[in-house]
Enzyme design. Structure first.
Site, short mmCIF file in Angstrom:
data_model
loop_
_atom_site.label_atom_id
_atom_site.label_comp_id
_atom_site.label_asym_id
_atom_site.label_seq_id
_atom_site.Cartn_x
_atom_site.Cartn_y
_atom_site.Cartn_z
N CYS A 53 8.53 -53.01 23.00
CA CYS A 53 8.04 -51.67 22.62
C CYS A 53 8.45 -51.33 21.19
O CYS A 53 9.57 -51.61 20.76
CB CYS A 53 8.59 -50.63 23.59
SG CYS A 53 8.00 -48.97 23.24
N CYS A 57 13.97 -45.72 21.22
CA CYS A 57 14.75 -44.94 22.19
C CYS A 57 16.07 -45.67 22.46
O CYS A 57 16.06 -46.81 22.95
CB CYS A 57 13.96 -44.76 23.48
SG CYS A 57 12.26 -44.19 23.17
N CYS A 60 17.02 -47.63 25.73
CA CYS A 60 16.03 -48.44 26.41
C CYS A 60 16.11 -49.94 26.10
O CYS A 60 16.06 -50.36 24.95
CB CYS A 60 14.62 -47.93 26.07
SG CYS A 60 13.35 -48.75 27.06
N CYS A 97 4.40 -45.95 41.26
CA CYS A 97 4.51 -45.56 39.84
C CYS A 97 4.45 -46.80 38.96
O CYS A 97 5.25 -47.72 39.13
CB CYS A 97 5.84 -44.89 39.57
SG CYS A 97 6.27 -43.61 40.75
N CYS A 130 1.19 -42.61 40.25
CA CYS A 130 1.82 -42.05 39.05
C CYS A 130 1.83 -43.15 37.99
O CYS A 130 2.02 -44.32 38.31
CB CYS A 130 3.25 -41.65 39.40
SG CYS A 130 4.18 -41.04 37.99
N CYS A 190 5.24 -35.17 36.01
CA CYS A 190 6.54 -35.65 36.46
C CYS A 190 7.38 -35.72 35.19
O CYS A 190 7.09 -36.53 34.30
CB CYS A 190 6.40 -37.03 37.11
SG CYS A 190 7.97 -37.84 37.41
N ARG A 262 13.94 -36.13 41.84
CA ARG A 262 14.10 -37.56 42.11
C ARG A 262 15.43 -38.06 41.56
O ARG A 262 15.66 -37.99 40.34
CB ARG A 262 12.92 -38.33 41.48
CG ARG A 262 12.83 -39.78 41.89
CD ARG A 262 11.44 -40.36 41.62
NE ARG A 262 10.43 -39.63 42.35
CZ ARG A 262 9.45 -38.92 41.79
NH1 ARG A 262 9.30 -38.91 40.50
NH2 ARG A 262 8.59 -38.26 42.55
N1 SAM Z 1 7.21 -45.92 27.45
C1 SAM Z 1 7.00 -44.82 28.29
C2 SAM Z 1 7.82 -43.62 27.90
O1 SAM Z 1 8.70 -43.74 27.08
O2 SAM Z 1 7.55 -42.55 28.43
C3 SAM Z 1 7.24 -45.12 29.76
C4 SAM Z 1 8.40 -45.97 30.18
S1 SAM Z 1 10.02 -45.30 29.87
C5 SAM Z 1 11.01 -46.72 30.22
C6 SAM Z 1 10.26 -44.13 31.16
C7 SAM Z 1 11.58 -43.43 31.28
O3 SAM Z 1 12.58 -44.29 31.83
C8 SAM Z 1 12.25 -42.91 30.03
O4 SAM Z 1 11.69 -41.73 29.56
C9 SAM Z 1 13.67 -42.69 30.51
O5 SAM Z 1 13.81 -41.39 31.07
C10 SAM Z 1 13.85 -43.73 31.61
N2 SAM Z 1 14.78 -44.79 31.18
C11 SAM Z 1 14.52 -45.82 30.35
N3 SAM Z 1 15.61 -46.58 30.15
C12 SAM Z 1 16.61 -46.00 30.85
C13 SAM Z 1 17.99 -46.31 31.04
N4 SAM Z 1 18.56 -47.34 30.43
N5 SAM Z 1 18.73 -45.52 31.84
C14 SAM Z 1 18.14 -44.46 32.46
N6 SAM Z 1 16.85 -44.11 32.32
C15 SAM Z 1 16.09 -44.86 31.53
FE1 SF4 Z 2 9.36 -47.70 24.56
FE2 SF4 Z 2 11.47 -47.59 26.17
FE3 SF4 Z 2 11.01 -45.61 24.44
FE4 SF4 Z 2 9.36 -45.92 26.57
S1 SF4 Z 2 11.53 -45.39 26.64
S2 SF4 Z 2 8.78 -45.53 24.43
S3 SF4 Z 2 9.42 -48.18 26.75
S4 SF4 Z 2 11.50 -47.76 23.91
#
Ligand code: SAM
Ligand code: SF4
Ligand code: DTB
Length: 328
Positions: A53, A57, A60, A97, A130, A190, A262
């Site tokens: 990606c 973030c 992530c 989802c 979802c 959500c 959730r």
């Molecule tokens: N890329 C899209 C986005 O950012 O909305 C969808 C996937 S993203 C992985 C979805 C959510 O997963 C994030 O907004 C975050 O809340 C959660 N998430 C991702 N990595 C995480 C982590 N290491 N610990 C807890 N929650 C996490």
């Molecule tokens: Fe990309 Fe992870 Fe951020 Fe979603 S949460 S936009 S997958 S870096």
């Protein structure tokens, strides 16, 4: 017509600081007034496009900016996803989802068309559908709604003030704009966040304040505890204190009485007793399956044992029992 129920920060702080047992007693009573059955919705999560990606973030494992060991994969097609969705339905899940690791989607992109086809097929299976595909606009939202998406997951993740410390490749405002498009298209929202990212108690409550201001309020609110992923900037963050989590869930239940709350990422680091307290405080949904997107989740047998031990039935099974069908 739905309206928002704004709750000022000072009120949220007051509720949060209620003596612990009084707080969870209050939230339990709100829960019982708003939910007919004491059940837990099981949701299956599938990463349909993993890693690589562009976004930064800092929690992530799927960001290409960090060396996390997660390999970038291609978007899974409908024929690959459909059997997994069918299996999920057989396992008792009522919500499927699908998550994609990318910044967002654009109408006309072949990958978006492929997702639309998948949604059209999966939505025939009778589960809530979802998707979480990052940023989108009005047109994309309408197309997803038409294809059969029931809810769009797009988390605000933390307070507007803390957000820039966590993500710099897009803004909190971008997140809100996507949510506005989802609402305009008539999909359920959500939306929740993550705790344990170095934020203050105030940040956590500010996040709830923003969620309460949505019109209509979110249909579901995932509360994730950070899974500190090796290689990410947040890899050294300590685990969240269970009582802080329970308090936050209780406040969320009180101010968002109709939302499914959730209990999301981070359950592998919680005890059964800790999770039971979260359910008592108002959580009524979990991700069910050994894996989240890239991180671990408790095993399915472990989860079923836990629910059985505290007399909570999974949503679908509870409904079946009401109809006189024995639980699986
Ligand atoms: N890329 C899209 C986005 O950012 O909305 C969808 C996937 S993203 C992985 C979805 C959510 O997963 C994030 O907004 C975050 O809340 C959660 N998430 C991702 N990595 C995480 C982590 N290491 N610990 C807890 N929650 C996490
Ligand atoms: Fe990309 Fe992870 Fe951020 Fe979603 S949460 S936009 S997958 S870096
Ligand atoms: C949400 O709030 N939590 C889920 C789902 N929505 C997409 C994702 C949790 C991801 C946990 C980290 C991982 O698996 O990489």
């Amino acid at each position: 017509m739905s309206t928002s129920h704004p709750v000022p920060l000072a009120r949220l702080e007051e509720i949060y600081r209620t003596p612990f047992f009084d707080l969870i007693q209050q939230s339990r009573s709100v829960h019982l007034q708003n939910w007919d059955e004491d059940n837990v919705q099981l949701c299956t999560l599938l990463s349909v496009k993993t890693g690589g990606c562009s976004e930064d973030c800092s929690y992530c494992a799927q960001s290409s900016r960090y060396d996390t060991g997660v390999k970038a994969g291609k978007l899974m097609g409908c024929s690959e996803i459909l059997p997994i969705a069918k299996q999920a339905r057989e396992s008792g899940t009522t919500r499927f989802c699908m998550g994609a690791a990318w910044k967002g989607v654009k109408a006309g992109d072949p990958r978006f068309d492929s997702m639309l086809e998948t949604v059209r097929e999966v939505s025939k299976l009778g589960m809530e559908v979802c998707v979480t595909l990052g940023q989108l606009g009005d047109e994309e939202a309408l197309q997803l709604k038409d294809a059969g998406v029931t809810a769009y997951n797009h988390n605000i993740d933390t307070s507007p003030e803390h957000y820039p410390n966590i993500v710099s490749s897009h803004t909190f405002e971008d997140r809100l704009n996507t949510i506005a498009s989802v609402q305009k298209a008539g999909m359920a929202v959500c939306c929740g966040g993550i705790i344990g990212m170095g934020e203050t108690e105030r940040d956590r409550l500010r996040m709830l304040e923003v969620l309460c201001g949505f019109n209509p309020p979110p249909e579901s609110v995932p509360i994730n505890c950070l899974m500190s992923m090796p290689g990410t900037p947040l890899e050294e963050q300590p685990p969240v204190d269970i009582f802080q989590l329970v308090r936050l869930i209780a406040v969320a239940r009180i101010v968002l009485p109709k939302a499914r709350i959730r209990l999301s990422a981070g359950r592998t680091r919680m005890t059964r007793e800790g999770q039971a307290l979260c359910f008592f405080a108002g959580a009524n949904s979990i991700f069910y399956g050994d894996k989240l997107l890239t991180a671990e989740n408790p095993g399915t047998n472990e989860d079923l044992d836990l629910l059985r031990a505290i007399d909570l039935a999974p949503l679908e099974q509870a409904q079946r029992a009401e109809q006189g069908v024995p639980a699986v």
